[in-house]
Design a protein around this motif. Structure first.
Motif, PDB file in Angstrom:
ATOM      1  N   LEU A   4      39.598  43.295  44.263  1.00  0.00           N
ATOM      2  CA  LEU A   4      40.509  44.438  44.130  1.00  0.00           C
ATOM      3  C   LEU A   4      41.672  44.341  45.109  1.00  0.00           C
ATOM      4  N   ARG A   5      41.401  43.928  46.351  1.00  0.00           N
ATOM      5  CA  ARG A   5      42.483  43.764  47.332  1.00  0.00           C
ATOM      6  C   ARG A   5      43.474  42.709  46.865  1.00  0.00           C
ATOM      7  N   ALA A   6      42.950  41.599  46.351  1.00  0.00           N
ATOM      8  CA  ALA A   6      43.835  40.537  45.861  1.00  0.00           C
ATOM      9  C   ALA A   6      44.684  41.048  44.698  1.00  0.00           C
ATOM     10  N   ALA A   7      44.066  41.794  43.791  1.00  0.00           N
ATOM     11  CA  ALA A   7      44.795  42.335  42.645  1.00  0.00           C
ATOM     12  C   ALA A   7      45.878  43.305  43.104  1.00  0.00           C
ATOM     13  N   HIS A   8      45.549  44.176  44.047  1.00  0.00           N
ATOM     14  CA  HIS A   8      46.547  45.128  44.556  1.00  0.00           C
ATOM     15  C   HIS A   8      47.708  44.398  45.232  1.00  0.00           C
ATOM     16  N   ARG A   9      47.395  43.345  45.999  1.00  0.00           N
ATOM     17  CA  ARG A   9      48.458  42.575  46.657  1.00  0.00           C
ATOM     18  C   ARG A   9      49.379  41.925  45.624  1.00  0.00           C
ATOM     19  N   THR A  55      36.250  46.827  38.135  1.00  0.00           N
ATOM     20  CA  THR A  55      35.770  45.778  39.023  1.00  0.00           C
ATOM     21  C   THR A  55      35.436  46.396  40.374  1.00  0.00           C
ATOM     22  N   SER A  56      34.268  46.028  40.916  1.00  0.00           N
ATOM     23  CA  SER A  56      33.841  46.681  42.156  1.00  0.00           C
ATOM     24  C   SER A  56      33.926  45.775  43.384  1.00  0.00           C
ATOM     25  N   GLY A  79      37.321  28.249  41.643  1.00  0.00           N
ATOM     26  CA  GLY A  79      38.619  28.898  41.835  1.00  0.00           C
ATOM     27  C   GLY A  79      39.093  29.573  40.568  1.00  0.00           C
ATOM     28  N   ARG A  80      38.894  28.911  39.436  1.00  0.00           N
ATOM     29  CA  ARG A  80      39.280  29.494  38.152  1.00  0.00           C
ATOM     30  C   ARG A  80      38.502  30.782  37.904  1.00  0.00           C
ATOM     31  N   GLY A  81      37.207  30.773  38.242  1.00  0.00           N
ATOM     32  CA  GLY A  81      36.390  31.968  38.059  1.00  0.00           C
ATOM     33  C   GLY A  81      36.904  33.146  38.873  1.00  0.00           C
ATOM     34  N   VAL A  82      37.334  32.858  40.089  1.00  0.00           N
ATOM     35  CA  VAL A  82      37.883  33.918  40.942  1.00  0.00           C
ATOM     36  C   VAL A  82      39.159  34.472  40.314  1.00  0.00           C
ATOM     37  N   TRP A  83      40.037  33.584  39.849  1.00  0.00           N
ATOM     38  CA  TRP A  83      41.274  34.049  39.233  1.00  0.00           C
ATOM     39  C   TRP A  83      41.001  34.856  37.977  1.00  0.00           C
ATOM     40  N   ALA A  98      40.677  42.504  36.959  1.00  0.00           N
ATOM     41  CA  ALA A  98      41.011  43.647  37.817  1.00  0.00           C
ATOM     42  C   ALA A  98      42.464  44.065  37.604  1.00  0.00           C
ATOM     43  N   LEU A  99      43.371  43.091  37.487  1.00  0.00           N
ATOM     44  CA  LEU A  99      44.781  43.407  37.244  1.00  0.00           C
ATOM     45  C   LEU A  99      44.946  44.173  35.936  1.00  0.00           C
ATOM     46  N   ASP A 100      44.280  43.692  34.893  1.00  0.00           N
ATOM     47  CA  ASP A 100      44.359  44.381  33.599  1.00  0.00           C
ATOM     48  C   ASP A 100      43.887  45.825  33.719  1.00  0.00           C
ATOM     49  N   GLU A 101      42.779  46.024  34.435  1.00  0.00           N
ATOM     50  CA  GLU A 101      42.241  47.378  34.605  1.00  0.00           C
ATOM     51  C   GLU A 101      43.189  48.253  35.412  1.00  0.00           C
TER      52      GLU A 101
END
Length: 67
Positions: free
Chosen positions: A8-13, A2-3, A41-45, A51-54
């Motif tokens: 990515l910041r949200a996933a890292h947090r 994911t670019s 909102g669902r699309g963002v999650w 990204a979390l999976d990756e």
């Protein structure tokens, strides 16, 4: 990978706060958005979950050590 930097910041947090349980939390929030009719909102999650999976699949196992 994911670019989108915000995703990515949200996933890292989330990983920093919840560790391996981050995906479960994100799935719960995606489900809540769907139940509330918030498809954006669902699309963002869903992007965050991807990204979390990756990110979590790239992480070395916790008990691995280099000798």
């Amino acid at each position: 990978m994911t670019s989108d930097p915000e995703i990515l910041r949200a996933a890292h947090r989330l990983i920093g706060k919840h560790g391996e349980e981050a995906v479960g939390h994100a799935k719960k929030w995606a489900k809540e958005c769907r139940e509330d009719g918030d498809e954006e909102g669902r699309g963002v999650w869903l992007l965050i979950i991807k990204a979390l999976d990756e990110l979590l699949s790239e992480a070395p196992p916790e008990d691995s050590s280099i000798h």
